[in-house]
Motif scaffolding. Structure first.
Motif, PDB file in Angstrom:
ATOM      1  N   PRO A  64       0.670   5.627   0.113  1.00  9.25           N
ATOM      2  CA  PRO A  64       0.908   4.414  -0.688  1.00  9.25           C
ATOM      3  C   PRO A  64       1.161   4.720  -2.164  1.00  9.25           C
ATOM      4  CG  PRO A  64      -1.402   4.569  -0.057  1.00  9.25           C
ATOM      5  CD  PRO A  64      -0.679   5.665   0.673  1.00  9.25           C
ATOM      6  N   GLU A  65       0.655   5.857  -2.638  1.00 10.37           N
ATOM      7  CA  GLU A  65       0.856   6.229  -4.041  1.00 10.37           C
ATOM      8  C   GLU A  65       2.291   6.670  -4.321  1.00 10.37           C
ATOM      9  OE1 GLU A  65      -1.499   5.709  -6.344  1.00 10.37           O
ATOM     10  OE2 GLU A  65      -2.682   4.879  -4.707  1.00 10.37           O
ATOM     11  N   THR A  67       4.983   5.242  -2.750  1.00 13.79           N
ATOM     12  CA  THR A  67       5.805   4.176  -2.188  1.00 13.79           C
ATOM     13  C   THR A  67       6.087   3.179  -3.299  1.00 13.79           C
ATOM     14  OG1 THR A  67       4.826   4.478  -0.005  1.00 13.79           O
ATOM     15  CG2 THR A  67       5.909   2.370  -0.426  1.00 13.79           C
ATOM     16  N   GLN A  80      -1.929  -5.781  -0.932  1.00 15.77           N
ATOM     17  CA  GLN A  80      -2.338  -4.410  -0.631  1.00 15.77           C
ATOM     18  C   GLN A  80      -1.708  -4.000   0.698  1.00 15.77           C
ATOM     19  OE1 GLN A  80      -4.321  -2.360  -2.562  1.00 15.77           O
ATOM     20  NE2 GLN A  80      -4.129  -3.970  -4.090  1.00 15.77           N
ATOM     21  N   TRP A  81      -1.551  -2.705   0.919  1.00 17.33           N
ATOM     22  CA  TRP A  81      -1.032  -2.201   2.183  1.00 17.33           C
ATOM     23  C   TRP A  81      -2.105  -2.344   3.258  1.00 17.33           C
ATOM     24  CZ3 TRP A  81       3.903  -1.196   2.970  1.00 17.33           C
ATOM     25  CH2 TRP A  81       4.709  -0.920   1.874  1.00 17.33           C
ATOM     26  N   HIS A  83      -2.986  -1.501   7.506  1.00 22.67           N
ATOM     27  CA  HIS A  83      -2.673  -0.565   8.583  1.00 22.67           C
ATOM     28  C   HIS A  83      -2.716  -1.257   9.944  1.00 22.67           C
ATOM     29  CE1 HIS A  83      -4.126   2.450  11.608  1.00 22.67           C
ATOM     30  NE2 HIS A  83      -3.039   3.053  11.169  1.00 22.67           N
ATOM     31  N   PRO A  95      -5.108   6.012   4.547  1.00 20.41           N
ATOM     32  CA  PRO A  95      -3.838   6.704   4.785  1.00 20.41           C
ATOM     33  C   PRO A  95      -3.970   8.233   4.760  1.00 20.41           C
ATOM     34  CG  PRO A  95      -3.805   5.608   2.650  1.00 20.41           C
ATOM     35  CD  PRO A  95      -5.081   5.218   3.324  1.00 20.41           C
ATOM     36  N   TRP A 106       2.364   0.425   8.402  1.00 24.91           N
ATOM     37  CA  TRP A 106       1.710  -0.011   7.173  1.00 24.91           C
ATOM     38  C   TRP A 106       2.515  -1.181   6.635  1.00 24.91           C
ATOM     39  CZ3 TRP A 106      -2.738   2.567   5.976  1.00 24.91           C
ATOM     40  CH2 TRP A 106      -2.969   3.743   6.689  1.00 24.91           C
ATOM     41  N   ALA A 108       2.944  -4.520   3.766  1.00 21.03           N
ATOM     42  CA  ALA A 108       2.596  -5.222   2.526  1.00 21.03           C
ATOM     43  C   ALA A 108       3.460  -6.464   2.468  1.00 21.03           C
ATOM     44  CB  ALA A 108       2.841  -4.345   1.304  1.00 21.03           C
ATOM     45  N   THR A 124      10.058   5.308  -0.097  1.00 18.84           N
ATOM     46  CA  THR A 124       8.767   5.966   0.115  1.00 18.84           C
ATOM     47  C   THR A 124       8.969   7.446   0.394  1.00 18.84           C
ATOM     48  OG1 THR A 124       6.668   5.825   1.312  1.00 18.84           O
ATOM     49  CG2 THR A 124       8.676   5.481   2.604  1.00 18.84           C
TER      50      THR A 124
END
Length: 185
Positions: A64-65, A67, A80-81, A83, A95, A106, A108, A124
């Motif tokens: 996620p960091e 993306t 927030q993402w 799962h 993750p 995932w 959002a 991503t």
């Protein structure tokens, strides 16, 4: 899996299973999908109501960091993402857990609630460095505001409520951000 190493002088070293590093091979690019809830379009790009986009990334090693959800237009809220595990997934919501499967998804949500011209896209890179980008930016306009029409006249000299001795000129003003002359009837 245990490992044994030795050099040319005959020195040996054994690594037990507990001390052997884990290696993950991932050559699969993440898959990105964007879907909208409001599909009631007018004139190809105009929407009369708010829209919510759901971005889904299918990826075993999601990061996620790394993306990016890119939006032009008024501010939009991004959730927030979350799962959704694939078949056999034991990775949970973390993750960085190595027990995720290729079918893990995932998601959002992006909430577009204000009038404006928007563009949305996403790219991503997974933890193995595989990159993916959403192929086509989604462009659309949200217009929830009714047009304002005012009519003013230059001659106000009326007789018997309806009759004017001299010609009258009407000035029609239309206040609308997304004005399209062919829509005026």
């Amino acid at each position: 899996l245990g490992m044994e190493f030795w050099d040319n002088a005959g020195h040996a070293e054994k690594l037990s299973k507990e001390h052997t590093p884990t290696v993950h091979i991932d050559r699969t690019k993440p898959k990105i999908q964007i879907e909208f809830d409001n599909m009631e379009v007018q004139n190809e790009i105009y929407y009369r109501a708010e829209r919510t986009a759901t971005i889904t990334i299918q990826e075993r090693n999601f990061d996620p960091e790394d993306t990016r959800i890119s939006i032009t237009g008024p501010a939009a809220e991004i959730s927030q993402w979350k799962h959704a595990g694939g078949v056999g997934c034991r990775g949970g919501n973390d993750p960085l857990n190595t027990k995720h499967q290729d079918q893990c998804r995932w998601t959002a949500k992006v909430y577009f609630t204000k009038d404006g011209d928007y563009t949305l896209t996403c790219d991503t890179r997974d933890l193995a460095g595989n990159q993916s980008a959403y192929g086509k930016p989604e462009s659309f306009i949200i217009d929830q505001t009714l047009p304002e029409i005012t009519v003013t006249y230059d001659n106000q000299d009326v007789k018997n409520e309806y009759y004017y001795k001299a010609p009258r000129r009407a000035v029609i003003e239309l206040k609308e951000h997304n004005f399209k002359p062919s829509d005026v009837k």
